[in-house]
Scaffold this active site. Sequence first.
Site, PDB file in Angstrom:
ATOM      1  N   GLY A   1       1.086  -1.056   0.004  1.00 52.75           N
ATOM      2  CA  GLY A   1      -0.100   0.075  -0.061  1.00 52.75           C
ATOM      3  C   GLY A   1       0.937   1.106   0.071  1.00 52.75           C
ATOM      4  O   GLY A   1       1.927   1.226   0.579  1.00 52.75           O
TER       5      GLY A   1
ATOM      6  N   ASP B   1      -0.068   1.782   8.985  1.00 52.38           N
ATOM      7  CA  ASP B   1      -0.335   1.175  10.307  1.00 52.38           C
ATOM      8  C   ASP B   1       0.451   1.196  11.696  1.00 52.38           C
ATOM      9  O   ASP B   1       0.233   0.801  12.688  1.00 52.38           O
ATOM     10  CB  ASP B   1      -0.764  -0.272   9.994  1.00 52.38           C
ATOM     11  CG  ASP B   1      -1.999  -0.618   9.243  1.00 52.38           C
ATOM     12  OD1 ASP B   1      -2.442   0.305   8.747  1.00 52.38           O
ATOM     13  OD2 ASP B   1      -2.349  -1.703   8.910  1.00 52.38           O
TER      14      ASP B   1
HETATM   15  O1  F6P Z   1      -1.561  -1.833   5.325  1.00 57.35           O
HETATM   16  C1  F6P Z   1      -1.817  -0.575   5.141  1.00 57.35           C
HETATM   17  C2  F6P Z   1      -3.070  -0.565   4.787  1.00 57.35           C
HETATM   18  O2  F6P Z   1      -3.810   0.694   4.670  1.00 57.35           O
HETATM   19  C3  F6P Z   1      -4.309  -1.012   5.848  1.00 57.35           C
HETATM   20  O3  F6P Z   1      -4.489  -0.270   6.950  1.00 57.35           O
HETATM   21  C4  F6P Z   1      -5.474  -1.515   5.027  1.00 57.35           C
HETATM   22  O4  F6P Z   1      -6.458  -2.672   5.596  1.00 57.35           O
HETATM   23  C5  F6P Z   1      -4.740  -1.961   3.753  1.00 57.35           C
HETATM   24  O5  F6P Z   1      -3.599  -1.353   3.764  1.00 57.35           O
HETATM   25  C6  F6P Z   1      -5.738  -1.438   2.658  1.00 57.35           C
HETATM   26  O6  F6P Z   1      -5.150  -2.008   1.595  1.00 57.35           O
HETATM   27  P1  F6P Z   1      -5.657  -1.544   0.071  1.00 57.35           P
HETATM   28  O7  F6P Z   1      -4.950  -0.294  -0.382  1.00 57.35           O
HETATM   29  O8  F6P Z   1      -5.374  -2.812  -0.918  1.00 57.35           O
HETATM   30  O9  F6P Z   1      -7.106  -1.325  -0.140  1.00 57.35           O
END
Ligand code: F6P
Length: 346
Positions: free
Chosen positions: A15, A131
């Site tokens: 992410g 996180d």
């Molecule tokens: O790991 C960081 C994070 O923002 C988490 O808090 C969240 O669950 C996830 O990534 C969301 O991911 P994506 O961008 O794939 O929706």
Amino acid sequence: MPPPIRRIGLLTGGGDCPGLNPVIRAVVRKSLSLDLKVVGIRNGWKGLIEKDTFPMDIHSVTGILHRGGTILGTSRTNPYKDPKQLKALQSNVQALGLEALIAIGGEDTLGVALRLHEEGLKVIGVPKTIDNDLANTDYTFGFDTAVNIAMESIDRLHTTAESHNRIMVVEVMGRHAGWIAVYAGIAGGADCILIPELPIQVDEVCAAIQRRHARGRNFSIVVVAEGAEFAAGQTTIQDKRLDEFGHVRLGGIGDTLGKLIEEKTGFETRVTVLGHVQRGGTPTAFDRVLGTRFGVKAVELVLKGEFGKMVSLQGNAIVSVPIESAVKKLKTVDTELYEIAKIFFG
Ligand code: F6P
């Protein structure tokens, strides 16, 4: 003495988060000052599998310090899912003449970096995640920005909650750890904070709200991390399909909780899901400085040959630690900090 490294690859995986561009800028600027060539790899491990790269120079990183996201692009590609992809990645490292690699990412990206290192690739890790759940570093960049966005949202929700005598449930990110919830909740004056580390006790949440109401406060703010559960293994998910690292898409706990609170207390309740707003936009000064220090240190580790290591913030010092120590366990919310937050519940 082995010959000095002259050409490195740079990628961002997982992410995105605010602060990635400051790291990229620092890696390139520090490298250029040492006459070290940097090859930008697009979209994380995917770019190395597909040989999607470009040479980076000072113009590639001009004007990016304040920008969120990553100019390199990112993906959740896992080269270990498919032996053909892994082979392609390994032969591209050779073909591109990459003598070392700097991988900026969270537990998944760094997990791949560690495996590649164990198989002989010279890798340095830079920890990233809003996180803040990577072990062996006090903070990761992106976290401070996310907390500030969440705090500002809580501030704004206060005035509308107060005007309507409502309960506001705010769902923030935090897959395995409730760092954003706890920091933003303390900073924003939340009346209850729920995190993945502890099962949600709805009756206790409602009791806290009722205590506030009994002393004349007609609104309450409840912050809940997306990964919080009513019982172990019962996370609320939006999509059960798994990504290449085996993660589902979380989301929806705020809604379930909001309905329960309204039902049990009789107080009108609204739910706000902050979602990716927390990951977008300009990084705070803290994240820009941390990202810059991490980027410079990563290049220094390449020069020192400290491969298999990750840059880390310990106190106010940037040090190196084994990548393994950051990915083998999660850094969950400190009990002492949560106890402080609890003083203000209800
Ligand atoms: O790991 C960081 C994070 O923002 C988490 O808090 C969240 O669950 C996830 O990534 C969301 O991911 P994506 O961008 O794939 O929706």
